[in-house]
Scaffold this motif. Structure first.
Motif, PDB file in Angstrom:
ATOM      1  N   ALA A   1      -6.134   3.273  -9.858  1.00 31.28           N
ATOM      2  CA  ALA A   1      -4.754   3.718  -9.668  1.00 31.28           C
ATOM      3  C   ALA A   1      -3.817   3.029 -10.653  1.00 31.28           C
ATOM      4  CB  ALA A   1      -4.320   3.445  -8.231  1.00 31.28           C
ATOM      5  N   GLU A   2      -4.041   1.747 -10.873  1.00 30.79           N
ATOM      6  CA  GLU A   2      -3.195   1.012 -11.829  1.00 30.79           C
ATOM      7  C   GLU A   2      -3.402   1.543 -13.245  1.00 30.79           C
ATOM      8  OE1 GLU A   2      -4.346  -2.994 -11.218  1.00 30.79           O
ATOM      9  OE2 GLU A   2      -3.123  -3.263  -9.402  1.00 30.79           O
ATOM     10  N   LYS A   3      -4.646   1.897 -13.570  1.00 31.15           N
ATOM     11  CA  LYS A   3      -4.924   2.438 -14.895  1.00 31.15           C
ATOM     12  C   LYS A   3      -4.198   3.747 -15.120  1.00 31.15           C
ATOM     13  CE  LYS A   3      -8.726   3.986 -17.849  1.00 31.15           C
ATOM     14  NZ  LYS A   3     -10.199   4.149 -17.999  1.00 31.15           N
ATOM     15  N   HIS A   4      -4.066   4.560 -14.068  1.00 35.01           N
ATOM     16  CA  HIS A   4      -3.392   5.858 -14.183  1.00 35.01           C
ATOM     17  C   HIS A   4      -1.911   5.786 -13.815  1.00 35.01           C
ATOM     18  CE1 HIS A   4      -6.826   8.569 -15.006  1.00 35.01           C
ATOM     19  NE2 HIS A   4      -7.535   7.687 -14.327  1.00 35.01           N
ATOM     20  N   ASP A   5      -1.400   4.588 -13.651  1.00 35.99           N
ATOM     21  CA  ASP A   5       0.015   4.407 -13.331  1.00 35.99           C
ATOM     22  C   ASP A   5       0.387   5.144 -12.037  1.00 35.99           C
ATOM     23  OD1 ASP A   5       2.551   3.410 -13.630  1.00 35.99           O
ATOM     24  OD2 ASP A   5       3.227   4.966 -15.023  1.00 35.99           O
ATOM     25  N   VAL A   6      -0.459   4.979 -11.016  1.00 31.43           N
ATOM     26  CA  VAL A   6      -0.254   5.618  -9.717  1.00 31.43           C
ATOM     27  C   VAL A   6      -0.097   4.539  -8.657  1.00 31.43           C
ATOM     28  CG1 VAL A   6      -1.324   7.052  -7.924  1.00 31.43           C
ATOM     29  CG2 VAL A   6      -1.506   7.712 -10.325  1.00 31.43           C
ATOM     30  N   VAL A   7       0.898   4.712  -7.807  1.00 32.18           N
ATOM     31  CA  VAL A   7       1.149   3.780  -6.714  1.00 32.18           C
ATOM     32  C   VAL A   7       0.563   4.358  -5.430  1.00 32.18           C
ATOM     33  CG1 VAL A   7       2.912   2.616  -5.331  1.00 32.18           C
ATOM     34  CG2 VAL A   7       3.244   2.917  -7.795  1.00 32.18           C
ATOM     35  N   ILE A   8      -0.224   3.545  -4.720  1.00 31.43           N
ATOM     36  CA  ILE A   8      -0.829   3.970  -3.465  1.00 31.43           C
ATOM     37  C   ILE A   8      -0.075   3.346  -2.303  1.00 31.43           C
ATOM     38  CG2 ILE A   8      -2.932   4.055  -2.091  1.00 31.43           C
ATOM     39  CD1 ILE A   8      -4.543   3.742  -4.604  1.00 31.43           C
ATOM     40  N   GLU A   9       0.357   4.181  -1.373  1.00 28.18           N
ATOM     41  CA  GLU A   9       1.044   3.716  -0.168  1.00 28.18           C
ATOM     42  C   GLU A   9       0.189   4.063   1.049  1.00 28.18           C
ATOM     43  OE1 GLU A   9       4.791   5.659  -0.173  1.00 28.18           O
ATOM     44  OE2 GLU A   9       5.497   4.714  -2.041  1.00 28.18           O
ATOM     45  N   THR A  10      -0.071   3.062   1.895  1.00 33.32           N
ATOM     46  CA  THR A  10      -0.888   3.268   3.093  1.00 33.32           C
ATOM     47  C   THR A  10      -0.066   2.985   4.341  1.00 33.32           C
ATOM     48  OG1 THR A  10      -1.698   0.988   3.043  1.00 33.32           O
ATOM     49  CG2 THR A  10      -3.001   2.654   1.877  1.00 33.32           C
ATOM     50  N   SER A  11      -0.375   3.716   5.405  1.00 34.35           N
ATOM     51  CA  SER A  11       0.312   3.513   6.680  1.00 34.35           C
ATOM     52  C   SER A  11      -0.568   4.050   7.793  1.00 34.35           C
ATOM     53  CB  SER A  11       1.675   4.232   6.697  1.00 34.35           C
ATOM     54  OG  SER A  11       1.512   5.635   6.548  1.00 34.35           O
ATOM     55  N   GLY A  12      -0.281   3.619   9.012  1.00 30.52           N
ATOM     56  CA  GLY A  12      -1.035   4.129  10.153  1.00 30.52           C
ATOM     57  C   GLY A  12      -1.490   3.027  11.081  1.00 30.52           C
ATOM     58  N   ASP A  13      -1.742   3.403  12.314  1.00 32.52           N
ATOM     59  CA  ASP A  13      -2.225   2.466  13.321  1.00 32.52           C
ATOM     60  C   ASP A  13      -3.744   2.561  13.431  1.00 32.52           C
ATOM     61  OD1 ASP A  13       0.418   1.787  13.870  1.00 32.52           O
ATOM     62  OD2 ASP A  13       0.619   3.465  15.282  1.00 32.52           O
ATOM     63  N   ILE A  14      -4.298   1.848  14.378  1.00 30.98           N
ATOM     64  CA  ILE A  14      -5.726   1.912  14.631  1.00 30.98           C
ATOM     65  C   ILE A  14      -6.106   3.346  14.998  1.00 30.98           C
ATOM     66  CG2 ILE A  14      -7.588   1.112  16.121  1.00 30.98           C
ATOM     67  CD1 ILE A  14      -6.102  -1.505  16.432  1.00 30.98           C
ATOM     68  N   THR A  15      -7.086   3.892  14.316  1.00 31.10           N
ATOM     69  CA  THR A  15      -7.481   5.295  14.504  1.00 31.10           C
ATOM     70  C   THR A  15      -8.976   5.356  14.768  1.00 31.10           C
ATOM     71  OG1 THR A  15      -5.743   5.895  12.917  1.00 31.10           O
ATOM     72  CG2 THR A  15      -7.317   7.613  13.529  1.00 31.10           C
ATOM     73  N   PRO A  16      -9.400   5.262  16.028  1.00 33.49           N
ATOM     74  CA  PRO A  16     -10.831   5.219  16.322  1.00 33.49           C
ATOM     75  C   PRO A  16     -11.470   6.602  16.311  1.00 33.49           C
ATOM     76  CG  PRO A  16      -9.581   5.047  18.352  1.00 33.49           C
ATOM     77  CD  PRO A  16      -8.568   5.089  17.232  1.00 33.49           C
ATOM     78  N   THR A  17     -12.701   6.651  15.859  1.00 33.32           N
ATOM     79  CA  THR A  17     -13.538   7.849  15.936  1.00 33.32           C
ATOM     80  C   THR A  17     -14.990   7.398  15.926  1.00 33.32           C
ATOM     81  OG1 THR A  17     -13.984  10.026  14.959  1.00 33.32           O
ATOM     82  CG2 THR A  17     -13.637   8.204  13.450  1.00 33.32           C
ATOM     83  N   ILE A  18     -15.903   8.338  15.969  1.00 34.95           N
ATOM     84  CA  ILE A  18     -17.332   8.020  15.947  1.00 34.95           C
ATOM     85  C   ILE A  18     -17.969   8.740  14.767  1.00 34.95           C
ATOM     86  CG2 ILE A  18     -19.538   8.333  17.138  1.00 34.95           C
ATOM     87  CD1 ILE A  18     -18.169   7.926  19.735  1.00 34.95           C
ATOM     88  N   GLY A  19     -18.750   8.004  13.982  1.00 28.33           N
ATOM     89  CA  GLY A  19     -19.411   8.611  12.843  1.00 28.33           C
ATOM     90  C   GLY A  19     -20.097   7.569  11.994  1.00 28.33           C
ATOM     91  N   SER A  20     -20.485   7.987  10.801  1.00 28.23           N
ATOM     92  CA  SER A  20     -21.123   7.092   9.853  1.00 28.23           C
ATOM     93  C   SER A  20     -20.060   6.391   9.020  1.00 28.23           C
ATOM     94  CB  SER A  20     -22.067   7.883   8.936  1.00 28.23           C
ATOM     95  OG  SER A  20     -22.461   7.116   7.820  1.00 28.23           O
ATOM     96  N   HIS A  21     -20.057   5.060   9.059  1.00 25.71           N
ATOM     97  CA  HIS A  21     -19.067   4.307   8.294  1.00 25.71           C
ATOM     98  C   HIS A  21     -19.213   4.591   6.805  1.00 25.71           C
ATOM     99  CE1 HIS A  21     -17.437   0.825   6.095  1.00 25.71           C
ATOM    100  NE2 HIS A  21     -16.547   0.755   7.078  1.00 25.71           N
ATOM    101  N   ALA A  22     -20.457   4.641   6.320  1.00 32.55           N
ATOM    102  CA  ALA A  22     -20.686   4.868   4.891  1.00 32.55           C
ATOM    103  C   ALA A  22     -20.202   6.251   4.460  1.00 32.55           C
ATOM    104  CB  ALA A  22     -22.169   4.698   4.573  1.00 32.55           C
ATOM    105  N   LEU A  23     -20.502   7.273   5.265  1.00 40.49           N
ATOM    106  CA  LEU A  23     -20.091   8.620   4.891  1.00 40.49           C
ATOM    107  C   LEU A  23     -18.587   8.810   5.004  1.00 40.49           C
ATOM    108  CD1 LEU A  23     -22.916  10.842   6.432  1.00 40.49           C
ATOM    109  CD2 LEU A  23     -22.580  10.222   4.037  1.00 40.49           C
ATOM    110  N   LEU A  24     -17.977   8.259   6.044  1.00 34.56           N
ATOM    111  CA  LEU A  24     -16.525   8.379   6.178  1.00 34.56           C
ATOM    112  C   LEU A  24     -15.805   7.593   5.080  1.00 34.56           C
ATOM    113  CD1 LEU A  24     -16.081   8.185  10.053  1.00 34.56           C
ATOM    114  CD2 LEU A  24     -15.963  10.197   8.582  1.00 34.56           C
TER     115      LEU A  24
END
Length: 363
Positions: free
Chosen positions: A228-251
């Motif tokens: 992202a820094e190489k492409h001059d892009v800013v990443i913004e993250t937000s959100g609370d705990i979001t539980p689900t069931i699945g494969s950690h690697a695939l998700l």
């Protein structure tokens, strides 16, 4: 196709059965009343003494009973028609459920409608046969993709090793052709690994564990922050705990693909990517939204197809194999979720992934 709302077939059959029963009852009661009147007139003409009420008295005494009989037939016809229609249409309900299951990507389900042969059983058997052929065809394609990818891994790895050896040889000068060959070979390796992953997710051959989408989003963001820094892009993250069931690697692969796509296909400078997670009443939601060129709904609708890229959305590097969104969609469907894309009004793309929460996860 769009249709105007209407009555269900079961309700139509119920009304038809009740209406026919009422009509038959009314005809029967009318015939009975006519029979009584005719019998009285013939008895009087024969000079017999008929102890019977007059026409007015007959109508007065007979009408309440007739009305009660009609009401009874109506109630009985509605109740009986509803039950009978439900029993008759039960095979269609099972067929509709099987169709929805197949539409979600599960082709192993079969109706297997029991009972003697009739039109419904013929339809169910034909549908089961179609599902069996589709499942066999899809399985054959998946095996071909997996086998082909496995066969390609070895020669590509050997080629990459030879190119690295040539690059590190002090007695040989590196040329522009060598660098291009390395780039092409690296992309071929990425494509092979992507095809293997796509085949794996289509077969749903993975274990499921409790995971938190918000932590997965943070992990993917940290991994792709240098890009992202190489492409001059800013990443913004937000959100609370979001539980689900699945494969950690695939998700994690799903989130990484979406984030990588949002970074690479962004504005030339001062671009932004917003990653958020949320818990809905029935879904765990992951949203990745990025700035970029304006996209038409027609182009957006094709972006999850393998090897499809939007016009003017490909940079000179980090373009990937054209399977990023296709793999993301496949991973989402393997987790019984949905992935939807929509163009942003100001340009760019918004991707929304909805996965079952822990409470309603289907295993």
């Amino acid at each position: 196709m769009d249709r105007a709302p209407g009555l269900s077939v079961r309700l139509k059959l119920t009304f038809s059965y009740a209406g026919f029963l009422m009509l038959a009852g009314a005809v029967l009661l009318g015939a009975f009343a006519g029979f009584l009147g005719d019998y009285r007139e013939r008895a009087q003409d024969a000079g017999e003494v008929v102890i019977a009420p007059s026409g007015t008295e007959l109508l007065r005494d007979f009408a309440p009973a007739a009305a009660g009989a009609i009401v009874f037939l109506l109630v009985f016809g509605l109740a009986g028609g509803w039950i009978l229609a439900g029993r008759m249409l039960a095979p269609l309900t099972r067929l509709a459920d099987a169709t929805r299951t197949a539409a979600r990507g599960s082709l192993s389900h079969r109706i297997e409608l029991e009972g003697r042969q009739d039109e419904f059983r013929e339809l169910a058997d034909a549908f089961d046969g179609m599902l069996a052929r589709l499942e066999a065809h899809v399985a054959e394609q998946q095996r071909f993709a997996a086998n082909a990818s496995h066969e390609l891994r070895t020669p590509l790895a050997i080629t990459q090793t030879l190119l690295d050896v040539a690059r590190n040889d002090p007695n040989r000068e590196s040329s522009e052709l060598d660098e291009r060959l390395r780039v092409v070979n690296a992309r071929a390796i990425d494509l092979t690994e992507a095809l293997l992953l796509l085949s794996r997710t289509d077969q749903r051959s993975f274990s499921r564990d409790d995971v938190d989408l918000s932590l997965i989003a943070e992990e993917a963001t940290e991994t792709l922050l240098p890009l992202a820094e190489k492409h001059d892009v800013v990443i913004e993250t937000s959100g609370d705990i979001t539980p689900t069931i699945g494969s950690h690697a695939l998700l994690l692969q799903l989130t990484t693909n979406l984030l990588h796509n949002a970074i690479v296909h962004n504005l030339p400078e001062y671009g932004t990517v917003e990653v958020s997670t949320a818990v809905g009443p029935e879904d765990a939601v992951l949203t990745v939204e990025n700035t970029g060129d304006k996209l038409s709904p027609h182009v957006v609708a094709t972006l999850t197809e393998p090897f499809q890229r939007g016009t003017g959305r490909v940079r000179s590097d980090h373009v990937g194999a054209g399977l990023g969104l296709a793999i993301a969609k496949s991973i989402t469907q393997a987790h019984d979720g949905t992935l939807s894309l929509s163009p942003r009004a100001g340009g760019g793309l918004c991707v929304t992934v909805r996965l079952p929460t822990t409470a309603r996860q289907v295993t």
